[in-house]
Motif scaffolding. Structure first.
Motif, PDB file in Angstrom:
ATOM      1  N   UNK B 159       0.835  -1.339   0.022  1.00  0.00           N
ATOM      2  CA  UNK B 159      -0.123   0.022   0.029  1.00  0.00           C
ATOM      3  C   UNK B 159       0.825   1.265  -0.245  1.00  0.00           C
ATOM      4  N   UNK B 162       2.479   1.632  -3.501  1.00  0.00           N
ATOM      5  CA  UNK B 162       1.540   2.033  -4.356  1.00  0.00           C
ATOM      6  C   UNK B 162       1.477   3.556  -4.309  1.00  0.00           C
ATOM      7  N   UNK B 166       1.696   6.605  -6.781  1.00  0.00           N
ATOM      8  CA  UNK B 166       0.539   7.640  -7.187  1.00  0.00           C
ATOM      9  C   UNK B 166       1.198   8.807  -7.110  1.00  0.00           C
ATOM     10  N   UNK B 227      -8.296  14.902  -1.023  1.00  0.00           N
ATOM     11  CA  UNK B 227      -9.659  15.181  -1.825  1.00  0.00           C
ATOM     12  C   UNK B 227      -9.160  16.323  -2.477  1.00  0.00           C
ATOM     13  N   UNK B 230      -6.535  16.417  -5.260  1.00  0.00           N
ATOM     14  CA  UNK B 230      -7.053  15.776  -6.602  1.00  0.00           C
ATOM     15  C   UNK B 230      -7.785  16.548  -7.297  1.00  0.00           C
ATOM     16  N   UNK B 236      -9.499  12.961 -11.524  1.00  0.00           N
ATOM     17  CA  UNK B 236     -10.941  12.212 -11.186  1.00  0.00           C
ATOM     18  C   UNK B 236     -10.984  12.709  -9.602  1.00  0.00           C
ATOM     19  N   UNK B 237     -12.217  12.852  -9.339  1.00  0.00           N
ATOM     20  CA  UNK B 237     -12.517  12.875  -7.845  1.00  0.00           C
ATOM     21  C   UNK B 237     -12.227  11.738  -7.087  1.00  0.00           C
ATOM     22  N   UNK B 238     -11.484  11.866  -5.866  1.00  0.00           N
ATOM     23  CA  UNK B 238     -11.243  10.707  -5.075  1.00  0.00           C
ATOM     24  C   UNK B 238     -12.074  10.403  -4.279  1.00  0.00           C
ATOM     25  N   UNK B 239     -12.552   9.275  -4.028  1.00  0.00           N
ATOM     26  CA  UNK B 239     -13.557   8.784  -2.893  1.00  0.00           C
ATOM     27  C   UNK B 239     -13.165   8.889  -1.598  1.00  0.00           C
ATOM     28  N   UNK B 242     -11.204   5.539   0.172  1.00  0.00           N
ATOM     29  CA  UNK B 242     -10.927   4.784  -0.894  1.00  0.00           C
ATOM     30  C   UNK B 242      -9.445   3.942  -0.659  1.00  0.00           C
ATOM     31  N   UNK B 243      -9.332   2.685  -1.326  1.00  0.00           N
ATOM     32  CA  UNK B 243      -8.026   2.158  -1.291  1.00  0.00           C
ATOM     33  C   UNK B 243      -6.870   3.176  -1.731  1.00  0.00           C
ATOM     34  N   UNK B 244      -7.074   3.882  -2.770  1.00  0.00           N
ATOM     35  CA  UNK B 244      -6.028   4.728  -3.463  1.00  0.00           C
ATOM     36  C   UNK B 244      -5.768   5.846  -2.420  1.00  0.00           C
ATOM     37  N   UNK B 245      -6.749   6.497  -1.707  1.00  0.00           N
ATOM     38  CA  UNK B 245      -6.517   7.655  -0.732  1.00  0.00           C
ATOM     39  C   UNK B 245      -5.842   6.828   0.391  1.00  0.00           C
TER      40      UNK B 245
END
Lengths: 241, 268
Positions: B159, B162, B166, B227, B230, B236-239, B242-245
């Protein structure tokens, strides 16, 4: 943008493979949906996070048409600069410069200066193309947000320093054909001169219209513009110009 | 002469009391005014609300959050936040503090995603979100400690790694990535000094969320910060959560490792 660059294909293939393995393990694995991230490289997992994990609002419509997925797909320059962390080795840098030069399109009636007053507004505005929890109105003109990173009018104190000062830009260089061409190309695609620069490609990315670019160029180059209040004798030499 | 020496020594001892700050970091030093204000951080009000909510029996299951395990055992709050994001076996995923609070509000208290205490992720001028209040209280139990996110579980490492990818990943209509603003010291957007990921001392302060944001008039979280980044980058909007956040939070916390957290912080 190239939706099917080699990375996307690679990740898709990897996910497909992992999917097959995943099916075989479904009975025992808690993670029955999707691939096992631990089988992935950090790079592949990062791509999975962007496109497959539901982390981003990819289906949201965007101002230029289409959806936000396009915003996340990298073109060649974005990908090369990401992979080399903005320090491309010479051969990659050369490739980026070539690609950037090929990308530049010029106005049909030559590179003209617009209205510096409109340029002053556009240089201050950071509006346009934001999506997500709040969306910018596509009918409002997008700004270049030059002051976020550059000094311009010396009376404007709220300027950033991620880029060089542009105060007296026209005063020091004039408004000749070659200067106009260089400034246009720098705004359109700055990677043609500075591979992996932080500066956005305002032309290639259709962020600024031809008209907006002409106004911002006038703000930089017009002798009447407050960006060009004049210099002390000898300052040009001191700054190597 | 002796008197002058005495004055110097008093002066010096005074300086020693000022929190250690890298003098060449404008991100830290240009914020002297903020540091002085920090003696009375309005985030304390949010913190107190969070403390009450934490101990209150709430939700369909009429339970408090006292049994929630933030990684150091049920109910252990001290030092828990500086050791997050963390892999949780019970949820089989890496979670940041905000995700973990939501997880416990669901499992212990029986709230659902649609219920107000979970649905409202951020505060507004007239309403402090329960989630932000709880987050502020729990995070404050790590104030002054050093960031120390665990890297034992392979998912924690992946994590973080990655998240690093990012961080450097440029995309969107302005070609930006996190790297565009956070890789060099002494850089500003307009008048705001930007923290650099390569300067751990200022980075440790920069990632110290929750923070009362003077410009917003409320306490904001790390999820709110990322958020906003981004959004500004025109990606794109980041949730939320989320896993990416969490990957990004994991990388940024790892980069502050060994340096002191200020919780809650006060920011521009």
């Amino acid at each position: 943008m190239y939706p099917w660059n080699h990375r996307t294909v690679m990740v898709t293939a990897l996910l497909a493979l992992a999917g097959i393995v995943g099916c075989a393990q479904q009975e025992t694995s808690e993670r029955s949906q999707g691939p096992d991230p631990l089988e992935m490289t950090p790079e592949a997992y990062a791509e999975y996070l962007v496109f497959e994990s539901g982390s981003f609002r990819l289906d949201q419509p965007v101002q230029e048409g289409g959806d936000a997925r396009q915003r996340m797909e990298q073109d060649e320059i974005q990908r090369l600069c990401s992979e080399t962390r903005n320090r491309p080795p010479a051969d990659v840098a050369g490739r980026i410069v070539r690609r950037a030069r090929e990308s530049i399109r010029y106005p049909e009636d030559g590179i003209q200066l617009g209205d510096w007053r409109k340029g002053a507004e556009l240089a201050r505005s950071g509006y346009g193309y934001r999506v997500g929890h709040r969306n910018d109105d596509p009918d409002r003109t997008a700004g270049g947000n030059c002051y976020a990173c550059h000094q311009m009018d010396p009376d404007e104190l709220g300027y950033g320093n991620l880029g060089p000062s542009l105060t007296n830009y026209g005063e020091l260089r004039g408004q000749g054909e070659s200067v106009r061409r260089f400034v246009y190309e720098m705004i359109y695609n700055p990677h043609a001169y500075f591979p992996c620069t932080n500066m956005p490609r305002f032309g290639v990315n259709d962020f600024l219209s031809q008209e907006s670019i002409s106004h911002i160029m006038a703000y930089l180059l017009d002798p009447e513009s407050p960006v060009n209040p004049g210099i002390e004798p000898g300052e040009g030499e001191r700054r190597g110009l | 002469m002796l008197r002058r020496l005495l004055w110097y020594s008093i002066l010096l001892s005074g300086l020693a009391c000022v929190p250690a700050v890298a003098s060449d970091s404008p991100y830290l030093t240009k914020r002297q005014q903020l540091m002085m204000l920090a003696e009375s951080n309005p985030a304390e009000l949010t913190l107190w609300k969070g403390e009450e909510l934490f101990h209150e029996k709430r939700g369909p299951k009429n339970a408090s959050l006292e049994a929630c395990d933030f990684g150091l055992g049920p109910g252990v709050l001290e030092g828990a936040y500086v050791q997050m994001p963390r892999y949780f076996e019970d949820a089989s995923r890496v979670m940041d503090l905000e995700s973990r609070i939501i997880y416990c509000m669901k499992t212990l208290q029986g709230f659902t995603e649609e219920d107000e205490p979970i649905a409202r992720k951020h505060s507004s001028a007239d309403h402090t979100a329960d989630l932000v209040a709880l987050y502020t209280y729990i995070a404050s139990q790590s104030d002054g400690m050093k960031w120390d996110p665990p890297m034992e579980h392979p998912m924690e490492k992946l994590t973080r790694d990655a998240g690093e990818v990012l961080f450097y990943r440029r995309a969107g209509k302005m070609d930006f990535g996190c790297v565009s603003c956070h890789s060099e010291q002494r850089k500003r957007i307009r008048l705001s000094y930007l923290p650099s990921v390569h300067q751990p001392e200022e980075w440790a302060k920069a990632i110290s969320w929750p923070a009362y944001r003077i410009g917003h008039g409320v306490v904001r979280s790390s999820q709110h910060r990322v958020r906003g980044c981004y959004w500004q980058m025109r990606q794109a909007g980041l949730n939320f959560g989320s896993e990416a956040s969490i990957a990004i939070l994991s990388f940024w916390t790892d980069r502050a490792r060994g340096h002191v957290a200020t919780l809650p912080d006060l920011k521009r």
